[in-house]
Design an enzyme around this catalytic site. Sequence first.
Site, mmCIF file in Angstrom:
data_model
loop_
_atom_site.group_PDB
_atom_site.id
_atom_site.type_symbol
_atom_site.label_atom_id
_atom_site.label_comp_id
_atom_site.label_asym_id
_atom_site.label_seq_id
_atom_site.Cartn_x
_atom_site.Cartn_y
_atom_site.Cartn_z
ATOM 1 C CG ASP A 1 -28.871 -124.641 -1.956
ATOM 2 O OD1 ASP A 1 -28.768 -125.824 -1.610
ATOM 3 O OD2 ASP A 1 -29.970 -124.121 -2.240
ATOM 4 C CB VAL B 1 -27.905 -127.993 -3.739
ATOM 5 C CG1 VAL B 1 -26.632 -128.363 -4.501
ATOM 6 C CG2 VAL B 1 -29.102 -128.079 -4.677
ATOM 7 C CG ASP B 2 -25.126 -125.269 0.213
ATOM 8 O OD1 ASP B 2 -24.530 -125.437 -0.871
ATOM 9 O OD2 ASP B 2 -25.262 -124.155 0.742
ATOM 10 C CE1 TYR B 3 -27.573 -126.713 4.890
ATOM 11 C CE2 TYR B 3 -29.919 -127.157 4.819
ATOM 12 C CZ TYR B 3 -28.873 -126.307 5.114
ATOM 13 O OH TYR B 3 -29.120 -125.064 5.641
ATOM 14 N N GLY C 1 -22.900 -131.983 1.254
ATOM 15 C CA GLY C 1 -22.102 -132.287 2.426
ATOM 16 C C GLY C 1 -22.176 -133.755 2.806
#
Length: 403
Positions: A140, A168-170, A173
């Site tokens: 991220d 960015v990660d969330y 996902g």
Amino acid sequence: MRPLDDVRVISLEQYGAGPFGSLHLADLGADVIKIEDPRTGGDVGRYVPPYAEGEDSLFFETFNRNKRSISLDLTAPAGRQVFEDLVRHGDAVYSNLRGDVPAKMRIRYADLAPVNPAVVCCSLTGFGMTGPRAAQPGYDYVLQGLAGWMALTGEPDGPPAKSGLSLVDYAGGLVAAIALLAGVHAARRDGRGMDCDLSLYDTAVTMLTYPGTWHLTAGFTPVRTRHSAHPSLVPFQAFRAADGWLVVGCAKEKFWQRLAALLDAVAGTALAADARFATFDARRRHAAELLDILEPAFLTRPVDEWLAALTPAGVPCGPVNDVAAALSDPHTAARELVVETEHPAFGTVRQLASPVRVGDDPVRYRRAPRRNEDASDVLGELLGYDSARIAALSGDGAFGPPR
């Protein structure tokens, strides 16, 4: 029934981005079976400090409730055999690995179609499976820098800054979860599965949204703005009050008219009749002059007094809360956003509900699984293995080095 009670996901996920995406599927009823590598101790998220206990952590609990876990060594032929049996019983194989790893692990659709022609192979990687960065690990923080986010975050005279959360990660996902559901829908309709090639890089660049469009089409150069101001709407930013900060936003002309009338009445300004501030474009052109009036005005009262005046006047506004204040806000409680599970080491774990709401049935919450906790159910009830077969597979290293 929950909306996804008939969906089974075989997941090779770890840490944040992948587990965050499948968390929402699990809360909606999907049977998410985490395959954890016994050689490495399973999902690395189990060991994230500071709140870690043995093979579990509050970080891991955050992203893995309502899932099942089985330890499986996919590098061992016996482990691969069990994996393929799971694929036969699954709708999707879901992973978040480096872009070149799904092919090496043989978890692409071409690899698994002979096992289950309708399986959806959903891979969330750092940079995707094509392009010059495909083999690079993606995190991220790196992506926020690479995709231009950090150049847009922070004060104009300060250093580039990342978001306080791993957005960015969330977001990646959530993108992967949407793709997985779309793929399963199409596979059930057409009888044929597919690959879903998602990446954190694609997600981060795409989330540049309208500043990206402005740049590509009109040559606009995005820059960091003072006090987190909107790039074109004025006023829409954080303002310092006598005892803290609040955000005030005028995204419609009616909001500006209400704000101007209120400030003229309580702060002695003369904004409503000032032609320099009569329209969106006029306020943008005269932003410095307008802020020279607004900023001293907001300093005259504490945050609560401003909110008490702005809210009933219909001006979009809110306090700049810290995390404790956000979690204790009455609206957080009213929306039932804090949920509880019971854990043998951590006791009552209070965490955040999924914002994805479908129907009126209450969500049932189960703590995140201990590593390999669900092996007997998965192997016996789902796959129909008897004790002799499980013993033979164990001896062949399917579940880790034979003891």
